[in-house]
Design a protein around this motif. Structure first.
Motif, PDB file in Angstrom:
ATOM      1  N   ASN A   1       0.843  -1.194   0.000  1.00  0.00           N
ATOM      2  CA  ASN A   1       0.000   0.000   0.000  1.00  0.00           C
ATOM      3  C   ASN A   1       0.877   1.243   0.000  1.00  0.00           C
ATOM      4  N   LEU A   2       0.848   1.983  -1.109  1.00  0.00           N
ATOM      5  CA  LEU A   2       1.614   3.227  -1.246  1.00  0.00           C
ATOM      6  C   LEU A   2       0.675   4.408  -1.478  1.00  0.00           C
ATOM      7  N   SER A   3      -0.587   4.271  -1.149  1.00  0.00           N
ATOM      8  CA  SER A   3      -1.601   5.285  -1.453  1.00  0.00           C
ATOM      9  C   SER A   3      -1.443   6.529  -0.588  1.00  0.00           C
ATOM     10  N   HIS A   4      -2.104   7.613  -1.029  1.00  0.00           N
ATOM     11  CA  HIS A   4      -2.142   8.877  -0.294  1.00  0.00           C
ATOM     12  C   HIS A   4      -0.739   9.412   0.012  1.00  0.00           C
ATOM     13  N   ASN A   5       0.066   9.515  -1.037  1.00  0.00           N
ATOM     14  CA  ASN A   5       1.379  10.143  -0.955  1.00  0.00           C
ATOM     15  C   ASN A   5       1.501  11.137  -2.106  1.00  0.00           C
ATOM     16  N   LYS A   6       2.721  11.489  -2.477  1.00  0.00           N
ATOM     17  CA  LYS A   6       2.949  12.426  -3.578  1.00  0.00           C
ATOM     18  C   LYS A   6       3.897  11.806  -4.603  1.00  0.00           C
ATOM     19  N   LEU A   7       3.702  10.536  -4.866  1.00  0.00           N
ATOM     20  CA  LEU A   7       4.578   9.802  -5.777  1.00  0.00           C
ATOM     21  C   LEU A   7       4.281  10.178  -7.231  1.00  0.00           C
ATOM     22  N   THR A   8       5.320  10.227  -8.036  1.00  0.00           N
ATOM     23  CA  THR A   8       5.195  10.658  -9.426  1.00  0.00           C
ATOM     24  C   THR A   8       5.741   9.591 -10.383  1.00  0.00           C
ATOM     25  N   ARG A   9       5.682   9.940 -11.685  1.00  0.00           N
ATOM     26  CA  ARG A   9       6.181   9.113 -12.775  1.00  0.00           C
ATOM     27  C   ARG A   9       5.350   7.847 -12.964  1.00  0.00           C
ATOM     28  N   VAL A  10       5.927   6.798 -13.508  1.00  0.00           N
ATOM     29  CA  VAL A  10       5.129   5.666 -13.987  1.00  0.00           C
ATOM     30  C   VAL A  10       5.048   4.535 -12.965  1.00  0.00           C
ATOM     31  N   ILE A  11       4.090   3.649 -13.203  1.00  0.00           N
ATOM     32  CA  ILE A  11       3.979   2.422 -12.426  1.00  0.00           C
ATOM     33  C   ILE A  11       4.989   1.432 -12.982  1.00  0.00           C
ATOM     34  N   PRO A  12       5.911   0.932 -12.185  1.00  0.00           N
ATOM     35  CA  PRO A  12       6.939   0.018 -12.716  1.00  0.00           C
ATOM     36  C   PRO A  12       6.315  -1.260 -13.280  1.00  0.00           C
ATOM     37  N   SER A  13       6.736  -1.645 -14.460  1.00  0.00           N
ATOM     38  CA  SER A  13       6.273  -2.912 -15.035  1.00  0.00           C
ATOM     39  C   SER A  13       6.841  -4.099 -14.258  1.00  0.00           C
ATOM     40  N   SER A  14       7.880  -3.853 -13.451  1.00  0.00           N
ATOM     41  CA  SER A  14       8.461  -4.928 -12.645  1.00  0.00           C
ATOM     42  C   SER A  14       7.478  -5.452 -11.608  1.00  0.00           C
ATOM     43  N   PHE A  15       6.379  -4.719 -11.355  1.00  0.00           N
ATOM     44  CA  PHE A  15       5.356  -5.199 -10.415  1.00  0.00           C
ATOM     45  C   PHE A  15       4.696  -6.482 -10.908  1.00  0.00           C
ATOM     46  N   SER A  16       4.898  -6.802 -12.158  1.00  0.00           N
ATOM     47  CA  SER A  16       4.337  -8.049 -12.688  1.00  0.00           C
ATOM     48  C   SER A  16       5.007  -9.280 -12.080  1.00  0.00           C
ATOM     49  N   LYS A  17       6.116  -9.075 -11.362  1.00  0.00           N
ATOM     50  CA  LYS A  17       6.819 -10.192 -10.716  1.00  0.00           C
ATOM     51  C   LYS A  17       6.309 -10.461  -9.302  1.00  0.00           C
ATOM     52  N   LEU A  18       5.347  -9.658  -8.830  1.00  0.00           N
ATOM     53  CA  LEU A  18       4.800  -9.856  -7.482  1.00  0.00           C
ATOM     54  C   LEU A  18       3.753 -10.964  -7.526  1.00  0.00           C
ATOM     55  N   GLN A  19       4.201 -12.173  -7.693  1.00  0.00           N
ATOM     56  CA  GLN A  19       3.313 -13.295  -7.985  1.00  0.00           C
ATOM     57  C   GLN A  19       2.398 -13.688  -6.827  1.00  0.00           C
ATOM     58  N   HIS A  20       2.720 -13.295  -5.602  1.00  0.00           N
ATOM     59  CA  HIS A  20       1.887 -13.663  -4.453  1.00  0.00           C
ATOM     60  C   HIS A  20       1.059 -12.497  -3.928  1.00  0.00           C
ATOM     61  N   ILE A  21       1.113 -11.368  -4.601  1.00  0.00           N
ATOM     62  CA  ILE A  21       0.431 -10.194  -4.070  1.00  0.00           C
ATOM     63  C   ILE A  21      -1.085 -10.343  -4.197  1.00  0.00           C
ATOM     64  N   GLU A  22      -1.777  -9.954  -3.135  1.00  0.00           N
ATOM     65  CA  GLU A  22      -3.230 -10.031  -3.090  1.00  0.00           C
ATOM     66  C   GLU A  22      -3.874  -8.651  -3.052  1.00  0.00           C
ATOM     67  N   SER A  23      -3.123  -7.644  -2.599  1.00  0.00           N
ATOM     68  CA  SER A  23      -3.660  -6.282  -2.505  1.00  0.00           C
ATOM     69  C   SER A  23      -2.593  -5.285  -2.925  1.00  0.00           C
ATOM     70  N   LEU A  24      -2.906  -4.455  -3.940  1.00  0.00           N
ATOM     71  CA  LEU A  24      -1.977  -3.446  -4.442  1.00  0.00           C
ATOM     72  C   LEU A  24      -2.719  -2.125  -4.551  1.00  0.00           C
ATOM     73  N   ASP A  25      -2.348  -1.155  -3.713  1.00  0.00           N
ATOM     74  CA  ASP A  25      -3.038   0.135  -3.673  1.00  0.00           C
ATOM     75  C   ASP A  25      -2.046   1.254  -3.958  1.00  0.00           C
ATOM     76  N   LEU A  26      -2.229   1.916  -5.107  1.00  0.00           N
ATOM     77  CA  LEU A  26      -1.377   3.035  -5.517  1.00  0.00           C
ATOM     78  C   LEU A  26      -2.201   4.306  -5.687  1.00  0.00           C
ATOM     79  N   SER A  27      -3.379   4.353  -5.115  1.00  0.00           N
ATOM     80  CA  SER A  27      -4.303   5.460  -5.324  1.00  0.00           C
ATOM     81  C   SER A  27      -3.840   6.744  -4.642  1.00  0.00           C
TER      82      SER A  27
END
Length: 454
Positions: free
Chosen positions: A281-307
């Motif tokens: 969970n990286l939501s509610h921050n001031k992060l910029t630029r793109v979503i890394p395509s390397s996140f496709s390697k998170l094979q066990h992830i169940e919750s991903l929040d970048l809002s």
């Protein structure tokens, strides 16, 4: 039948109660006790487990508690305790500390410095301030770090990357700033196979010889007695909800929550190396630029929040490979292009996962995409490769302004040092002013004469 205690715990002369010297555990949690914590507890040196959570105790933690040298489990959570954590509190065998939901204040003292046995540190919901101390990397066995809902500030320390036993990190709802350390991607997030406090049982001691071994094995099936009723419970926010983990389930839980801070910069692609993570969970921050395509390697992830960030570019189409993903949100960013193909888990996400991005398109958003706007895996990869070299508008303006000031200062310094160039410069400026003056006068006279002739 449940029994509930209320009132204050009176002072006790430990020397008059011999059984206290052999008592290894006190659990008075979930009662209606109030008043100050009894100081005499610090004189019972044999305590290994002390649980007084969910009561109404107030005041500070007594300094006498620093004498509990055999303490392994310490739970004073959900009280009204105030003051700072005593810097002398550092039992050599302490493994689990729960002080959440109190009113403790001040910076993190040296209370837990070099506690190599500490597995769980839960300080959520207090008024702790300052930054995370750099000595945090001395907690070599630390597996669960919960600092949510305090007033911590400063950068997320890179020393956390040296804690190779970490599996759950919750730094949300603080005032951390600066970039996310890329070295967090080096954490292995190992499964917690030991040191989890759960209900334990023991067999009554029997001297068994060869003739009684069969009867003893039979008794092992139904003659276990509880050694301790204390069981550790960890609370963690994931999948848009608040969950409690204990026992075997806690062994498998892994997650990082950095939400609700002031973190800036890009999302490190190295976080894609956290192949064992279940929640990010990286939501509610001031992060910029793109979503890394390397996140496709998170094979066990169940919750991903970048809002609720300032992310831009396209959503990597490679994310459709995340077959364990149950909750996904990139809402309220500056993303553009087509949303990922609605297949596998991405076929289950609704419009709320993408809302607040006016330049996103797709069937679920009731907004069609033109062929030129369709997502391209190649472009996303190129964006990932160049994301560290991108210069945004703000950086450009700052660098231009700095360069302009440097040039002006250089000219002034040169004219000040060299009198010849200074005279030449002023002469040139004077000639330019005179030329401009006569030019304007001549134009005026010509216009006046022309007007008279007409």
């Amino acid at each position: 039948m449940e029994i509930s205690f209320s009132g204050e715990i009176t002072n006790v002369d430990v020397s008059t109660f011999e059984f206290l010297n052999s008592l290894g555990e006190i659990d008075l949690s979930n009662n209606k006790l109030h008043g100050k914590l009894p100081r005499w507890i610090g004189n019972v040196s044999f305590f290994e487990r002390l649980a007084l959570s969910n009561n109404g105790f107030e005041g500070s933690i007594p300094l006498e508690f620093c004498k509990l040298n055999r303490l392994e489990f310490f739970d004073l959570s959900q009280n009204n305790l105030s003051g700072s954590i005593p810097s002398c509190f550092n039992p050599p065998n302490i493994e689990h500390v729960h002080l959440h939901r109190n009113r403790l204040r001040g910076p993190l003292s040296l209370a837990f410095y070099n506690s190599s046995s500490l597995v769980t540190l839960d300080l959520r919901g207090n008024n702790l301030i300052s930054s995370i101390p750099k000595w945090i990397d001395t907690l070599s066995s630390l597996s669960v770090l919960l600092l949510k809902d305090n007033h911590f500030r400063g950068k997320v320390p890179v020393q956390l990357c040296k804690l190779h036993s970490l599996s759950i990190i919750d730094l949300s709802q603080n005032m951390f700033s600066g970039p996310i350390p890329s070295c967090l991607g080096n954490l292995s997030l190992p499964m917690k196979t030991k040191k989890i406090l759960e209900i334990r049982f023991y067999l009554p001691y029997i001297e068994a010889d060869e003739s009684t071994s069969i009867a003893l094995r039979k008794m092992e099936m139904d003659s276990y007695y509880p050694e301790s009723y204390l069981e550790e419970v960890i609370e963690f926010t994931t999948k848009s909800g608040f969950y409690s983990y204990k026992g075997d389930i806690l062994s498998y839980m892994t997650g990082i929550d950095l939400s609700c801070n002031n973190l800036t910069g890009h999302i490190p692609p190295e976080l894609g190396n956290l192949s064992e993570i279940h929640s990010l969970n990286l939501s509610h921050n001031k992060l910029t630029r793109v979503i890394p395509s390397s996140f496709s390697k998170l094979q066990h992830i169940e919750s991903l929040d970048l809002s609720y960030n300032y992310l831009s570019g396209e959503i990597p189409n490679q994310l459709v490979e995340l077959n364990s993903l149950e909750v996904f949100s990139v809402a309220y960013n500056n993303l553009s292009g087509s949303i990922p193909e609605p297949k596998a888990q991405f076929g289950t996400f609704i419009e709320n996962s993408y809302k607040g991005n006016p330049f996103l398109c797709g069937a679920i958003l009731h907004k069609s995409c033109s062929k030129t706007d369709s997502p391209s895996t190649v472009s996303t990869v190129l964006e990932d490769k160049g994301e560290d070299g991108l210069i945004d508008t703000y950086d450009f303006c700052v660098s231009f302004l700095v360069s302009y000031i440097v040039v002006l200062l250089t000219i002034f310094v040169v004219l000040y040092i060299n009198p010849y160039w200074r005279r030449a410069w002023f002469s040139l400026v004077g000639k330019y002013i005179t030329t401009c003056h006569y030019s304007h006068v001549g134009n005026f006279l010509t216009y006046h004469i022309f007007k008279q002739c007409v």
